[in-house]
Design a protein around this motif. Structure first.
Motif, PDB file in Angstrom:
ATOM      1  N   VAL A  37      32.011   6.598 -28.495  1.00 30.60           N
ATOM      2  CA  VAL A  37      32.512   7.940 -28.761  1.00 30.60           C
ATOM      3  C   VAL A  37      32.491   8.138 -30.274  1.00 30.60           C
ATOM      4  CG1 VAL A  37      34.475   9.512 -28.573  1.00 30.60           C
ATOM      5  CG2 VAL A  37      33.995   7.887 -26.730  1.00 30.60           C
ATOM      6  N   LEU A  38      31.912   9.242 -30.727  1.00 30.92           N
ATOM      7  CA  LEU A  38      31.841   9.543 -32.154  1.00 30.92           C
ATOM      8  C   LEU A  38      32.801  10.679 -32.471  1.00 30.92           C
ATOM      9  CD1 LEU A  38      29.184   7.913 -31.731  1.00 30.92           C
ATOM     10  CD2 LEU A  38      28.140   9.392 -33.446  1.00 30.92           C
ATOM     11  N   PHE A  39      33.554  10.524 -33.548  1.00 28.05           N
ATOM     12  CA  PHE A  39      34.516  11.564 -33.908  1.00 28.05           C
ATOM     13  C   PHE A  39      34.763  11.555 -35.407  1.00 28.05           C
ATOM     14  CE2 PHE A  39      36.738   7.771 -32.437  1.00 28.05           C
ATOM     15  CZ  PHE A  39      37.643   7.502 -33.443  1.00 28.05           C
ATOM     16  N   ASN A  40      35.310  12.666 -35.892  1.00 32.88           N
ATOM     17  CA  ASN A  40      35.663  12.808 -37.301  1.00 32.88           C
ATOM     18  C   ASN A  40      37.126  12.452 -37.500  1.00 32.88           C
ATOM     19  OD1 ASN A  40      33.112  13.795 -38.122  1.00 32.88           O
ATOM     20  ND2 ASN A  40      33.642  15.833 -37.390  1.00 32.88           N
ATOM     21  N   GLU A  41      37.398  11.714 -38.555  1.00 32.55           N
ATOM     22  CA  GLU A  41      38.764  11.311 -38.867  1.00 32.55           C
ATOM     23  C   GLU A  41      39.107  11.783 -40.282  1.00 32.55           C
ATOM     24  OE1 GLU A  41      41.061   7.332 -37.933  1.00 32.55           O
ATOM     25  OE2 GLU A  41      39.845   7.101 -39.731  1.00 32.55           O
ATOM     26  N   PRO A  42      39.902  12.847 -40.410  1.00 33.01           N
ATOM     27  CA  PRO A  42      40.295  13.305 -41.742  1.00 33.01           C
ATOM     28  C   PRO A  42      41.323  12.363 -42.361  1.00 33.01           C
ATOM     29  CG  PRO A  42      41.350  14.632 -40.059  1.00 33.01           C
ATOM     30  CD  PRO A  42      40.427  13.699 -39.342  1.00 33.01           C
ATOM     31  N   TYR A  43      41.355  12.329 -43.675  1.00 42.03           N
ATOM     32  CA  TYR A  43      42.364  11.530 -44.370  1.00 42.03           C
ATOM     33  C   TYR A  43      42.609  12.136 -45.748  1.00 42.03           C
ATOM     34  CZ  TYR A  43      38.352   9.398 -46.782  1.00 42.03           C
ATOM     35  OH  TYR A  43      37.206   9.193 -47.512  1.00 42.03           O
ATOM     36  N   GLY A  44      43.742  11.788 -46.345  1.00 37.87           N
ATOM     37  CA  GLY A  44      44.094  12.315 -47.654  1.00 37.87           C
ATOM     38  C   GLY A  44      44.640  13.727 -47.560  1.00 37.87           C
ATOM     39  N   GLU A  45      45.185  14.204 -48.657  1.00 43.26           N
ATOM     40  CA  GLU A  45      45.752  15.543 -48.711  1.00 43.26           C
ATOM     41  C   GLU A  45      45.372  16.208 -50.023  1.00 43.26           C
ATOM     42  OE1 GLU A  45      49.945  15.348 -48.177  1.00 43.26           O
ATOM     43  OE2 GLU A  45      49.839  14.518 -46.148  1.00 43.26           O
ATOM     44  N   ALA A 104      43.755  17.644 -53.114  1.00 48.85           N
ATOM     45  CA  ALA A 104      42.513  17.381 -53.838  1.00 48.85           C
ATOM     46  C   ALA A 104      41.820  16.114 -53.362  1.00 48.85           C
ATOM     47  CB  ALA A 104      42.795  17.289 -55.338  1.00 48.85           C
ATOM     48  N   THR A 105      42.550  15.216 -52.697  1.00 51.81           N
ATOM     49  CA  THR A 105      41.956  13.954 -52.235  1.00 51.81           C
ATOM     50  C   THR A 105      41.578  14.001 -50.755  1.00 51.81           C
ATOM     51  OG1 THR A 105      44.119  12.999 -51.688  1.00 51.81           O
ATOM     52  CG2 THR A 105      43.287  12.665 -53.937  1.00 51.81           C
ATOM     53  N   ALA A 106      41.715  15.158 -50.116  1.00 54.24           N
ATOM     54  CA  ALA A 106      41.400  15.266 -48.692  1.00 54.24           C
ATOM     55  C   ALA A 106      39.920  15.032 -48.445  1.00 54.24           C
ATOM     56  CB  ALA A 106      41.808  16.636 -48.173  1.00 54.24           C
ATOM     57  N   SER A 107      39.607  14.259 -47.410  1.00 58.99           N
ATOM     58  CA  SER A 107      38.221  13.984 -47.059  1.00 58.99           C
ATOM     59  C   SER A 107      38.166  13.654 -45.568  1.00 58.99           C
ATOM     60  CB  SER A 107      37.673  12.824 -47.904  1.00 58.99           C
ATOM     61  OG  SER A 107      36.276  12.686 -47.721  1.00 58.99           O
ATOM     62  N   ALA A 108      37.055  13.092 -45.130  1.00 59.47           N
ATOM     63  CA  ALA A 108      36.904  12.717 -43.726  1.00 59.47           C
ATOM     64  C   ALA A 108      35.851  11.637 -43.616  1.00 59.47           C
ATOM     65  CB  ALA A 108      36.516  13.925 -42.880  1.00 59.47           C
ATOM     66  N   ARG A 109      35.904  10.881 -42.526  1.00 60.06           N
ATOM     67  CA  ARG A 109      34.889   9.874 -42.246  1.00 60.06           C
ATOM     68  C   ARG A 109      34.491   9.971 -40.781  1.00 60.06           C
ATOM     69  NH1 ARG A 109      39.207   6.364 -44.459  1.00 60.06           N
ATOM     70  NH2 ARG A 109      40.877   6.382 -42.907  1.00 60.06           N
ATOM     71  N   ILE A 110      33.292   9.503 -40.489  1.00 65.75           N
ATOM     72  CA  ILE A 110      32.764   9.524 -39.128  1.00 65.75           C
ATOM     73  C   ILE A 110      33.018   8.154 -38.506  1.00 65.75           C
ATOM     74  CG2 ILE A 110      30.723   9.855 -37.702  1.00 65.75           C
ATOM     75  CD1 ILE A 110      29.561  11.474 -40.102  1.00 65.75           C
ATOM     76  N   ILE A 111      33.680   8.142 -37.348  1.00 62.15           N
ATOM     77  CA  ILE A 111      34.070   6.913 -36.671  1.00 62.15           C
ATOM     78  C   ILE A 111      33.305   6.797 -35.353  1.00 62.15           C
ATOM     79  CG2 ILE A 111      35.989   5.605 -35.671  1.00 62.15           C
ATOM     80  CD1 ILE A 111      36.293   5.930 -38.635  1.00 62.15           C
ATOM     81  N   ALA A 112      32.915   5.587 -35.000  1.00 61.34           N
ATOM     82  CA  ALA A 112      32.377   5.286 -33.675  1.00 61.34           C
ATOM     83  C   ALA A 112      33.259   4.213 -33.049  1.00 61.34           C
ATOM     84  CB  ALA A 112      30.936   4.792 -33.765  1.00 61.34           C
ATOM     85  N   ALA A 113      33.606   4.383 -31.777  1.00 60.14           N
ATOM     86  CA  ALA A 113      34.437   3.404 -31.081  1.00 60.14           C
ATOM     87  C   ALA A 113      34.071   3.394 -29.606  1.00 60.14           C
ATOM     88  CB  ALA A 113      35.919   3.723 -31.253  1.00 60.14           C
TER      89      ALA A 113
END
Length: 344
Positions: free
Chosen positions: A40-48, A50-59
């Protein structure tokens, strides 16, 4: 047509590739990129802030073998063969690109007058995976504000398709694209040319892959129903009735199933209907107490026996977001703030 600054991506991005092997540029290491089949592929946001970003996760569906596919990017879509990922940078100029599953860049997609601050919508891949029906928003909207363009896998423009008021679009056959607008449903044969109006029913949600049928969500007295409408005759067949509403009705990529996310009196359900017989084959209930689904949110597994979906628990303070799986795989909840994109 302006291209985004290629130099920014090559030397200005701090992207980190983890878990599936590092790579940069389009040359690659010469080895076969890893397969993500079964993940399953999904987006995981992190930070708040000015530092907010996201990464793509597979599990795996049970949450095991969790991998960071690509950091500081959002996943938009996956090619039919699972080999290419359409992504958008989570920060900066928000370039849209194609990567392989090893995290190696394959193409930079054109900006086409799109605002860099917008979260892009996914492209629709052609059945053979060689072209993308690419959606972009015009910076200074003069109706209609959206542009559809066909690109090849190198990110090169093949042809402009249409300006539209809607964001529903896809392929019906190897060389024909279709889109739904406020004024109707249209299709265009890329070889023959000439845009054709299929229906002026503005309740249309989707088309079948063969282009013969339309799906619509229409009022039926005090409730709603999902109907299948013939393109040739306009004849309608009710599929689901007595609904409080429906957030999505679409065909599976292979055309075997009609997949509906609907609101019944008992709450949200995901429904699988056999396209050949129009019989309801599966109904999976989604959480209702203290929750509010973020729609459209449901992604079906490759065998169409289970679903992954994103929901918000409004009982929490502040409300918490979750990615959960239900169906033949059992029920499994991933960590918070995850948005399902694909189940390969």
């Amino acid at each position: 047509m302006a291209l985004l600054n290629r130099r920014h991506f090559l030397v200005g991005s701090a992207s980190t590739l983890l878990g599936l092997g590092a790579g940069c540029g389009s040359g690659g290491s010469g080895s076969e990129p890893p397969s993500l089949a079964g993940y399953v592929l999904f987006n995981e946001p992190y930070g708040e802030g000015a530092t907010a970003s996201a990464r793509i996760i597979a599990a795996r569906p049970d949450g095991s073998d969790r991998k960071v596919v690509l950091d500081q990017h959002r996943l938009l879509s996956v090619s039919p063969d699972g080999a290419l990922l359409e992504v958008q940078e989570a920060t900066g100029t928000r370039n849209r690109l194609l990567f392989n599953t090893a995290g190696e860049r394959q193409a930079l997609l054109p900006a086409l007058a799109e605002s860099p601050t917008l979260n892009a919508l996914p492209s629709a891949w052609s059945p053979d995976g060689q072209q993308l029906l690419y959606f972009s928003q015009i910076l200074f909207p003069v109706p209609p504000p959206f542009q559809l363009t066909v690109l090849n896998r190198k990110g090169e423009v093949v042809r402009s398709v249409a300006k539209t008021n809607s964001w529903r679009y896809g392929w019906i056959g190897p060389t024909t694209v279709a889109w739904l607008d406020l004024t109707g449903t249209f299709r265009l044969d890329l070889n023959a040319g000439g845009t054709q109006l299929l229906s002026d029913n503005n309740a249309i949600q989707a088309l079948s892959p063969d282009g013969n049928y339309l799906l619509a969500v229409e009022p039926a007295g005090a409730s709603f129903q999902v109907v299948r409408q013939s393109v040739a005759t306009n004849a309608k067949v009710p599929l689901l009735s007595g609904l409080n509403g429906a957030t999505e009705a679409r065909y599976s990529r292979d055309g075997r199933f009609i997949l509906v996310t609907a609101v019944q009196s008992s709450g949200y359900v995901a429904v699988r209907i056999a396209a050949s017989t129009l019989a309801v084959e599966a109904t999976i209930a989604l959480p209702t107490t203290g929750t509010l689904l973020a729609a459209p949110s449901v992604v079906w597994s490759p065998d169409f026996q289970s679903i992954a979906y994103h929901w918000t628990n409004v009982s929490d303070t502040p409300p918490s977001e979750h990615l959960e799986l239900r169906g033949a795989v059992g029920t499994y909840s991933f960590a918070r703030n995850n948005e399902p994109i694909a189940w390969l």
